[in-house]
Write a protein that holds these residues in place. Structure first.
Motif, mmCIF file in Angstrom:
data_model
loop_
_atom_site.group_PDB
_atom_site.id
_atom_site.type_symbol
_atom_site.label_atom_id
_atom_site.label_comp_id
_atom_site.label_asym_id
_atom_site.label_seq_id
_atom_site.Cartn_x
_atom_site.Cartn_y
_atom_site.Cartn_z
ATOM 1 N N HIS A 101 0.987 -1.077 -0.038
ATOM 2 C CA HIS A 101 0.070 0.063 -0.057
ATOM 3 C C HIS A 101 0.936 1.290 -0.041
ATOM 4 N N HIS B 21 -4.334 10.171 -3.854
ATOM 5 C CA HIS B 21 -4.868 10.094 -5.137
ATOM 6 C C HIS B 21 -4.566 11.446 -5.926
ATOM 7 N N GLU C 208 -6.431 0.797 -7.898
ATOM 8 C CA GLU C 208 -7.826 1.144 -7.085
ATOM 9 C C GLU C 208 -7.371 1.958 -5.789
ATOM 10 N N LEU C 209 -6.019 1.896 -5.579
ATOM 11 C CA LEU C 209 -5.422 2.432 -4.420
ATOM 12 C C LEU C 209 -4.633 3.816 -4.878
ATOM 13 N N PRO C 210 -4.577 4.538 -4.208
ATOM 14 C CA PRO C 210 -3.664 5.811 -4.371
ATOM 15 C C PRO C 210 -2.210 5.258 -4.569
ATOM 16 N N SER D 16 -9.731 9.794 2.083
ATOM 17 C CA SER D 16 -8.562 10.426 1.682
ATOM 18 C C SER D 16 -7.757 9.395 1.472
ATOM 19 N N CYS D 17 -7.526 8.074 1.834
ATOM 20 C CA CYS D 17 -6.319 7.050 1.588
ATOM 21 C C CYS D 17 -6.964 6.139 0.860
ATOM 22 N N GLY E 273 -6.722 -2.016 2.153
ATOM 23 C CA GLY E 273 -6.373 -0.793 2.731
ATOM 24 C C GLY E 273 -4.565 -1.041 3.044
ATOM 25 N N CYS E 274 -4.221 -0.113 3.993
ATOM 26 C CA CYS E 274 -2.611 -0.270 4.054
ATOM 27 C C CYS E 274 -2.375 -1.177 5.238
#
Lengths: 166, 145
Positions: A120, A139, A152-154, B39-40, B64-65
Protein backbone atom coordinates in the motif's frame (compact mmCIF):
# COMPACT_ATOMS: atom_id res chain seq x y z
CA UNK A 1 6.67 26.70 -2.84
CA UNK A 2 7.70 26.09 0.78
CA UNK A 3 5.49 28.72 2.39
CA UNK A 4 3.19 27.99 5.33
CA UNK A 5 -0.25 26.57 4.46
CA UNK A 6 -3.31 28.76 3.99
CA UNK A 7 -1.73 31.47 1.84
CA UNK A 8 -1.55 32.02 -1.89
CA UNK A 9 -1.21 34.68 -4.56
CA UNK A 10 -3.85 36.08 -6.90
CA UNK A 11 -2.11 37.44 -9.96
CA UNK A 12 -4.23 39.52 -12.33
CA UNK A 13 -4.31 42.52 -14.64
CA UNK A 14 -4.79 45.71 -12.63
CA UNK A 15 -7.63 47.17 -14.75
CA UNK A 16 -9.64 43.97 -14.62
CA UNK A 17 -9.15 43.50 -10.87
CA UNK A 18 -10.03 47.17 -10.36
CA UNK A 19 -13.31 46.76 -12.26
CA UNK A 20 -14.33 43.68 -10.28
CA UNK A 21 -16.60 44.03 -7.24
CA UNK A 22 -15.29 42.66 -3.92
CA UNK A 23 -16.34 39.05 -3.23
CA UNK A 24 -16.22 39.44 0.54
CA UNK A 25 -17.18 42.30 2.86
CA UNK A 26 -15.31 43.02 6.06
CA UNK A 27 -12.81 45.16 7.90
CA UNK A 28 -10.33 47.38 6.03
CA UNK A 29 -11.81 47.00 2.56
CA UNK A 30 -14.04 50.12 2.50
CA UNK A 31 -13.42 53.74 1.60
CA UNK A 32 -16.66 55.67 2.41
CA UNK A 33 -19.80 53.97 3.70
CA UNK A 34 -23.09 55.88 3.20
CA UNK A 35 -26.57 54.79 4.08
CA UNK A 36 -27.33 53.58 0.55
CA UNK A 37 -23.92 53.54 -1.07
CA UNK A 38 -20.37 52.38 -0.43
CA UNK A 39 -17.06 52.96 -2.10
CA UNK A 40 -14.28 50.48 -1.64
CA UNK A 41 -10.58 50.70 -0.82
CA UNK A 42 -7.91 50.64 -3.51
CA UNK A 43 -6.42 47.36 -4.69
CA UNK A 44 -5.38 45.07 -3.16
CA UNK A 45 -7.16 46.03 0.10
CA UNK A 46 -10.55 45.76 -1.68
CA UNK A 47 -10.10 41.98 -1.83
CA UNK A 48 -8.56 41.56 1.62
CA UNK A 49 -11.52 41.90 3.97
CA UNK A 50 -11.15 41.04 7.60
CA UNK A 51 -8.28 39.75 9.69
CA UNK A 52 -5.18 39.16 7.62
CA UNK A 53 -3.15 35.95 7.60
CA UNK A 54 -0.07 37.93 8.61
CA UNK A 55 2.06 34.95 9.56
CA UNK A 56 1.23 33.27 6.25
CA UNK A 57 2.09 36.40 4.24
CA UNK A 58 5.42 36.84 6.03
CA UNK A 59 6.19 33.16 5.50
CA UNK A 60 5.30 33.32 1.80
CA UNK A 61 7.54 36.32 1.32
CA UNK A 62 10.41 34.49 3.02
CA UNK A 63 9.76 31.46 0.78
CA UNK A 64 9.81 33.59 -2.39
CA UNK A 65 13.04 35.27 -1.30
CA UNK A 66 14.58 31.92 -0.45
CA UNK A 67 13.75 30.41 -3.84
CA UNK A 68 14.84 33.58 -5.59
CA UNK A 69 18.18 33.48 -3.81
CA UNK A 70 18.84 29.92 -4.94
CA UNK A 71 17.65 30.75 -8.47
CA UNK A 72 15.20 28.81 -10.62
CA UNK A 73 17.89 27.80 -13.13
CA UNK A 74 19.82 26.13 -10.37
CA UNK A 75 16.70 24.47 -8.95
CA UNK A 76 15.86 23.10 -12.40
CA UNK A 77 19.41 21.78 -12.85
CA UNK A 78 19.32 20.03 -9.46
CA UNK A 79 15.91 18.51 -10.19
CA UNK A 80 17.14 17.27 -13.56
CA UNK A 81 20.22 15.72 -11.98
CA UNK A 82 18.05 13.95 -9.40
CA UNK A 83 15.70 12.62 -12.08
CA UNK A 84 18.70 11.43 -14.13
CA UNK A 85 19.97 9.66 -11.03
CA UNK A 86 16.69 8.16 -9.82
CA UNK A 87 14.84 7.17 -12.97
CA UNK A 88 17.29 4.60 -14.42
CA UNK A 89 17.55 2.90 -11.02
CA UNK A 90 13.80 2.79 -10.56
CA UNK A 91 13.50 1.23 -14.03
CA UNK A 92 15.81 -1.60 -12.93
CA UNK A 93 13.55 -2.62 -10.03
CA UNK A 94 11.01 -5.26 -11.12
CA UNK A 95 8.52 -4.35 -8.37
CA UNK A 96 8.30 -0.69 -9.41
CA UNK A 97 5.70 0.54 -11.91
CA UNK A 98 6.37 3.97 -13.41
CA UNK A 99 3.76 6.26 -14.89
CA UNK A 100 4.38 8.92 -17.52
CA UNK A 101 8.11 8.21 -17.54
CA UNK A 102 8.48 6.99 -21.12
CA UNK A 103 12.09 6.02 -21.70
CA UNK A 104 12.14 7.70 -25.09
CA UNK A 105 11.35 11.11 -23.67
CA UNK A 106 12.93 13.26 -21.04
CA UNK A 107 10.95 13.90 -17.93
CA UNK A 108 9.61 17.38 -18.20
CA UNK A 109 9.55 17.99 -14.47
CA UNK A 110 11.25 16.80 -11.32
CA UNK A 111 8.31 14.57 -10.43
CA UNK A 112 8.34 10.80 -10.78
CA UNK A 113 5.05 8.92 -10.41
CA UNK A 114 5.44 5.30 -9.37
CA UNK A 115 3.86 2.34 -7.63
CA UNK A 116 5.43 -0.39 -5.52
CA UNK A 117 3.58 -3.58 -6.42
CA UNK A 118 1.62 -5.29 -3.66
CA UNK A 119 2.43 -2.72 -1.00
CA UNK A 120 0.00 0.00 0.00
CA UNK A 121 1.35 3.44 -0.98
CA UNK A 122 0.88 4.84 2.51
CA UNK A 123 3.03 2.09 3.95
CA UNK A 124 5.66 2.84 1.29
CA UNK A 125 5.53 6.55 2.16
CA UNK A 126 5.91 5.89 5.89
CA UNK A 127 8.87 3.55 5.33
CA UNK A 128 10.59 5.94 2.89
CA UNK A 129 9.99 8.81 5.32
CA UNK A 130 11.92 6.93 8.00
CA UNK A 131 14.95 6.89 5.67
CA UNK A 132 14.73 10.62 4.91
CA UNK A 133 12.98 10.33 1.56
CA UNK A 134 9.81 12.41 1.28
CA UNK A 135 7.20 11.27 -1.22
CA UNK A 136 3.60 12.18 -1.65
CA UNK A 137 1.21 9.22 -1.50
CA UNK A 138 -2.44 9.62 -2.33
CA UNK A 139 -5.01 10.19 -5.01
CA UNK A 140 -3.23 13.33 -6.28
CA UNK A 141 -6.64 14.84 -7.06
CA UNK A 142 -6.90 12.29 -9.87
CA UNK A 143 -9.14 9.41 -8.80
CA UNK A 144 -10.65 8.95 -12.29
CA UNK A 145 -7.15 8.63 -13.79
CA UNK A 146 -6.18 6.02 -11.18
CA UNK A 147 -9.31 4.04 -12.02
CA UNK A 148 -8.53 4.33 -15.74
CA UNK A 149 -5.04 2.94 -15.08
CA UNK A 150 -6.60 0.06 -13.15
CA UNK A 151 -5.30 1.23 -9.80
CA UNK A 152 -7.79 1.07 -6.99
CA UNK A 153 -5.47 2.52 -4.42
CA UNK A 154 -3.61 5.81 -4.31
CA UNK A 155 -0.03 5.88 -5.67
CA UNK A 156 3.20 7.63 -4.78
CA UNK A 157 4.75 10.71 -6.29
CA UNK A 158 8.38 11.49 -5.76
CA UNK A 159 8.91 15.22 -5.93
CA UNK A 160 12.63 15.63 -5.90
CA UNK A 161 12.82 18.81 -3.91
CA UNK A 162 13.70 17.31 -0.53
CA UNK A 163 17.00 15.94 -1.71
CA UNK A 164 17.97 19.14 -3.45
CA UNK A 165 20.44 20.40 -0.92
CA UNK A 166 21.29 23.85 -2.18
CA UNK B 1 11.17 8.03 13.70
CA UNK B 2 13.34 4.96 13.02
CA UNK B 3 12.50 3.45 16.36
CA UNK B 4 8.80 4.00 16.16
CA UNK B 5 8.61 2.76 12.58
CA UNK B 6 10.33 -0.47 13.48
CA UNK B 7 7.98 -0.77 16.40
CA UNK B 8 4.95 -0.31 14.20
CA UNK B 9 6.04 -2.50 11.31
CA UNK B 10 6.93 -5.37 13.52
CA UNK B 11 6.47 -8.93 12.40
CA UNK B 12 3.15 -8.83 14.17
CA UNK B 13 1.68 -6.09 12.03
CA UNK B 14 3.09 -7.48 8.84
CA UNK B 15 1.74 -10.95 9.65
CA UNK B 16 -1.71 -9.64 10.39
CA UNK B 17 -1.81 -7.50 7.25
CA UNK B 18 -0.41 -9.95 4.71
CA UNK B 19 -2.67 -12.84 5.59
CA UNK B 20 -5.37 -11.65 7.93
CA UNK B 21 -7.07 -14.73 9.37
CA UNK B 22 -10.25 -12.78 9.94
CA UNK B 23 -10.65 -11.45 6.41
CA UNK B 24 -13.46 -13.51 4.93
CA UNK B 25 -17.24 -13.43 4.58
CA UNK B 26 -19.03 -14.38 7.79
CA UNK B 27 -21.84 -16.93 7.61
CA UNK B 28 -24.74 -16.03 9.85
CA UNK B 29 -23.68 -12.43 10.39
CA UNK B 30 -26.54 -10.29 11.68
CA UNK B 31 -24.75 -6.95 11.79
CA UNK B 32 -22.64 -5.39 9.09
CA UNK B 33 -21.13 -1.94 8.79
CA UNK B 34 -18.82 -0.30 6.29
CA UNK B 35 -15.94 1.95 7.39
CA UNK B 36 -14.07 4.15 4.95
CA UNK B 37 -11.17 6.60 4.91
CA UNK B 38 -11.96 8.54 1.72
CA UNK B 39 -8.62 10.36 1.67
CA UNK B 40 -6.51 7.20 1.53
CA UNK B 41 -8.80 4.49 0.20
CA UNK B 42 -8.86 2.27 3.29
CA UNK B 43 -12.15 0.45 3.20
CA UNK B 44 -13.46 -2.29 5.46
CA UNK B 45 -16.78 -3.99 5.94
CA UNK B 46 -17.11 -5.35 9.43
CA UNK B 47 -19.44 -8.31 9.89
CA UNK B 48 -20.64 -9.37 13.32
CA UNK B 49 -22.70 -12.22 14.65
CA UNK B 50 -24.30 -11.02 17.86
CA UNK B 51 -26.40 -13.29 20.06
CA UNK B 52 -27.70 -12.55 23.56
CA UNK B 53 -25.53 -9.45 23.83
CA UNK B 54 -22.35 -11.39 22.99
CA UNK B 55 -20.18 -10.97 19.89
CA UNK B 56 -20.18 -14.65 18.99
CA UNK B 57 -18.12 -14.20 15.85
CA UNK B 58 -16.71 -11.46 13.64
CA UNK B 59 -14.90 -11.06 10.33
CA UNK B 60 -14.09 -8.36 7.81
CA UNK B 61 -13.61 -7.75 4.13
CA UNK B 62 -11.88 -4.86 2.45
CA UNK B 63 -8.66 -3.28 1.26
CA UNK B 64 -6.17 -0.90 2.79
CA UNK B 65 -2.69 -0.33 4.13
CA UNK B 66 -0.81 -2.66 6.46
CA UNK B 67 -1.78 -0.68 9.54
CA UNK B 68 -5.52 -0.60 8.81
CA UNK B 69 -5.64 -4.28 7.88
CA UNK B 70 -3.56 -5.43 10.85
CA UNK B 71 -5.51 -3.25 13.24
CA UNK B 72 -8.82 -4.70 12.03
CA UNK B 73 -7.52 -8.27 12.23
CA UNK B 74 -6.24 -7.78 15.79
CA UNK B 75 -9.46 -6.10 16.84
CA UNK B 76 -11.53 -9.06 15.71
CA UNK B 77 -9.31 -11.50 17.63
CA UNK B 78 -9.82 -9.33 20.68
CA UNK B 79 -13.59 -8.89 20.63
CA UNK B 80 -14.63 -12.40 19.63
CA UNK B 81 -16.64 -13.86 22.51
CA UNK B 82 -16.84 -10.57 24.41
CA UNK B 83 -20.05 -8.84 25.40
CA UNK B 84 -21.23 -5.93 23.27
CA UNK B 85 -20.58 -3.65 26.23
CA UNK B 86 -17.02 -4.94 26.71
CA UNK B 87 -16.28 -4.71 22.97
CA UNK B 88 -17.32 -1.05 22.98
CA UNK B 89 -15.21 -0.41 26.06
CA UNK B 90 -12.17 -1.94 24.32
CA UNK B 91 -12.81 0.15 21.20
CA UNK B 92 -12.91 3.26 23.40
CA UNK B 93 -9.68 2.21 25.06
CA UNK B 94 -7.88 1.59 21.77
CA UNK B 95 -8.95 4.97 20.38
CA UNK B 96 -7.88 6.63 23.66
CA UNK B 97 -4.48 4.94 23.32
CA UNK B 98 -3.97 6.26 19.80
CA UNK B 99 -5.10 9.74 20.91
CA UNK B 100 -2.65 9.45 23.86
CA UNK B 101 -5.47 9.97 26.35
CA UNK B 102 -4.44 6.69 27.98
CA UNK B 103 -0.68 6.03 28.04
CA UNK B 104 -0.31 3.65 30.99
CA UNK B 105 0.67 0.20 29.66
CA UNK B 106 -0.94 -1.56 32.64
CA UNK B 107 -4.25 0.00 31.80
CA UNK B 108 -3.81 -0.84 28.11
CA UNK B 109 -2.70 -4.42 28.70
CA UNK B 110 -6.11 -5.91 27.95
CA UNK B 111 -5.80 -4.67 24.35
CA UNK B 112 -3.37 -7.58 23.99
CA UNK B 113 -1.81 -7.69 20.50
CA UNK B 114 -3.43 -4.39 19.52
CA UNK B 115 -1.13 -2.75 22.09
CA UNK B 116 1.61 -3.19 19.47
CA UNK B 117 0.00 -0.34 17.50
CA UNK B 118 0.58 2.14 20.35
CA UNK B 119 3.35 3.92 18.45
CA UNK B 120 0.99 4.91 15.67
CA UNK B 121 0.10 7.74 18.06
CA UNK B 122 3.48 9.24 17.04
CA UNK B 123 2.57 9.12 13.35
CA UNK B 124 -0.22 11.67 12.82
CA UNK B 125 -0.66 10.75 9.15
CA UNK B 126 -1.39 7.12 10.05
CA UNK B 127 -3.72 7.58 13.02
CA UNK B 128 -6.84 7.32 10.88
CA UNK B 129 -5.62 3.99 9.45
CA UNK B 130 -5.28 2.48 12.92
CA UNK B 131 -8.61 3.67 14.33
CA UNK B 132 -10.85 2.95 11.31
CA UNK B 133 -11.93 -0.53 12.41
CA UNK B 134 -12.48 0.50 16.03
CA UNK B 135 -14.66 3.47 15.10
CA UNK B 136 -16.61 1.22 12.74
CA UNK B 137 -17.07 -1.33 15.53
CA UNK B 138 -18.25 1.33 17.94
CA UNK B 139 -20.75 2.65 15.38
CA UNK B 140 -22.03 -0.85 14.65
CA UNK B 141 -22.50 -1.72 18.32
CA UNK B 142 -24.07 1.61 19.24
CA UNK B 143 -27.22 0.47 17.49
CA UNK B 144 -27.15 -2.92 19.21
CA UNK B 145 -27.55 -1.64 22.77
Amino acid sequence: MLSPMGIGVLYGKYDILDAMPPFLMGGDMIEYVQEQDTTFAELPAKFEAGTQNVGGAAGLQAAIEYLGKIGFDRIEAIEKALVDYALPQLRELPYIELYGCDSTRDNKTGIIAFNVKDVHPHDVATILDSTGVAVRAGHHCAQPLHRYLGLELPRELLPLQHEGRC
Amino acid sequence: MDMSLEDVYTELVSEHSRSPENRHPLAGANCSLKGHNPSCGDEITLELKIEDGIVKDAAFEGVGCAISQASTDMMIDLIRGKSVEKARELAGKFIAMIKREITDDDELEELDEALSLKNVSNMPARVKCAVLAWHTLDDALKEKK
